[in-house]
Design a protein around this motif. Structure first.
Motif, PDB file in Angstrom:
ATOM      1  N   MET A 177       0.815  -1.201   0.000  1.00  0.00           N
ATOM      2  CA  MET A 177       0.000   0.000   0.000  1.00  0.00           C
ATOM      3  C   MET A 177       0.859   1.265   0.000  1.00  0.00           C
ATOM      4  O   MET A 177       0.445   2.320   0.482  1.00  0.00           O
ATOM      5  N   ASP A 179       1.566   3.413  -2.114  1.00  0.00           N
ATOM      6  CA  ASP A 179       0.973   4.594  -2.757  1.00  0.00           C
ATOM      7  C   ASP A 179      -0.107   5.242  -1.900  1.00  0.00           C
ATOM      8  O   ASP A 179      -0.667   6.274  -2.279  1.00  0.00           O
ATOM      9  N   HIS A 180      -0.422   4.625  -0.776  1.00  0.00           N
ATOM     10  CA  HIS A 180      -1.440   5.157   0.150  1.00  0.00           C
ATOM     11  C   HIS A 180      -0.794   5.233   1.530  1.00  0.00           C
ATOM     12  O   HIS A 180      -1.086   4.403   2.414  1.00  0.00           O
ATOM     13  N   ALA A 183      -2.843   5.052   4.935  1.00  0.00           N
ATOM     14  CA  ALA A 183      -3.467   3.742   5.111  1.00  0.00           C
ATOM     15  C   ALA A 183      -2.413   2.684   5.409  1.00  0.00           C
ATOM     16  O   ALA A 183      -2.637   1.772   6.219  1.00  0.00           O
ATOM     17  N   ALA A 184      -1.261   2.818   4.769  1.00  0.00           N
ATOM     18  CA  ALA A 184      -0.180   1.856   5.011  1.00  0.00           C
ATOM     19  C   ALA A 184       0.322   1.958   6.436  1.00  0.00           C
ATOM     20  O   ALA A 184       0.504   0.945   7.124  1.00  0.00           O
TER      21      ALA A 184
END
Length: 216
Positions: A177, A179-180, A183-184
């Protein structure tokens, strides 16, 4: 010929055997046939006591509650916050002692009245603090549902203490994740240190009860 007498087959003995087997096979593998094999009886013998698996789950949940509260009296020195904290901590600990414990406990109907005394004491404590009966009932229900749901998700990741399902590696999740980033990074808060996160969530709810209902 053996003269050893087996204990009579009754609802509690079946539930006890089912709870033991639950830790080995989980809820999906827990069948009346498998329980009958453990008891060394034919499966139809169990239908004298339980019409279906749901009836058995009701008795299993009741037995879990009996074990949780056996010999435990509510602390007379508890305030309403302490009571909610204590009871939900004990509930979580009990559910975690069984594979799929939260799934077994959730949505069941107690077959006895063992829970009534504890519920009565908690409602009395909450109403004496200034809540209406409806508010007190909602406070008990909300904290109970939080604990039940929390443990259900916790056991989805860690079916038993020290046993983690494949696919819940926090670092691997963060890489996937990338690219996020928020959230990661949140993975550790979502899938790690469950003791800490349970306590934080429970404290949030208790503060919400205090704020919503204006109770001290």
């Amino acid at each position: 010929m053996s003269t050893e007498r087996r204990a009579p087959l009754d609802r509690r003995r079946v539930a006890d055997t089912a709870l033991t087997l639950l830790n080995e096979v989980g809820l999906d593998g827990l069948t009346l046939r498998a329980i009958a094999r453990e008891l060394d009886v034919k499966a139809p013998a169990l239908y004298w006591h339980f019409k279906d698996k749901q009836a058995l789950l009701d008795e299993m949940a009741t037995e879990m509650f009996r074990r949780m509260t056996d010999g435990v009296e509510p602390d007379p020195d508890d305030g309403w916050r302490e009571r909610l904290l204590r009871s939900n901590r004990v509930l979580r600990r009990t559910l975690l002692a069984y594979r799929d414990g939260a799934k077994v406990f959730g949505g069941t109907r107690f077959t006895g009245l063992e829970h009534a005394e504890h519920q009565e004491a908690s409602l009395r404590l909450l109403t004496s603090a200034g809540l209406t009966l409806a508010q007190a009932a909602r406070a008990l229900q909300t904290t109970f549902l939080y604990t039940l749901g929390f443990v259900a998700e916790e056991q989805g990741v860690e079916p038993m203490p020290g046993e983690r399902r494949e696919g819940f590696d926090v670092e691997a999740r963060a890489r996937l994740m990338a690219d996020h980033p928020l959230a990661a990074e949140a993975g550790q808060a979502l899938f790690g240190d469950y003791d800490k996160h349970f306590e934080e969530g429970l404290a949030l709810i208790i503060t919400g009860i205090e704020t919503r209902y204006g109770v001290n």
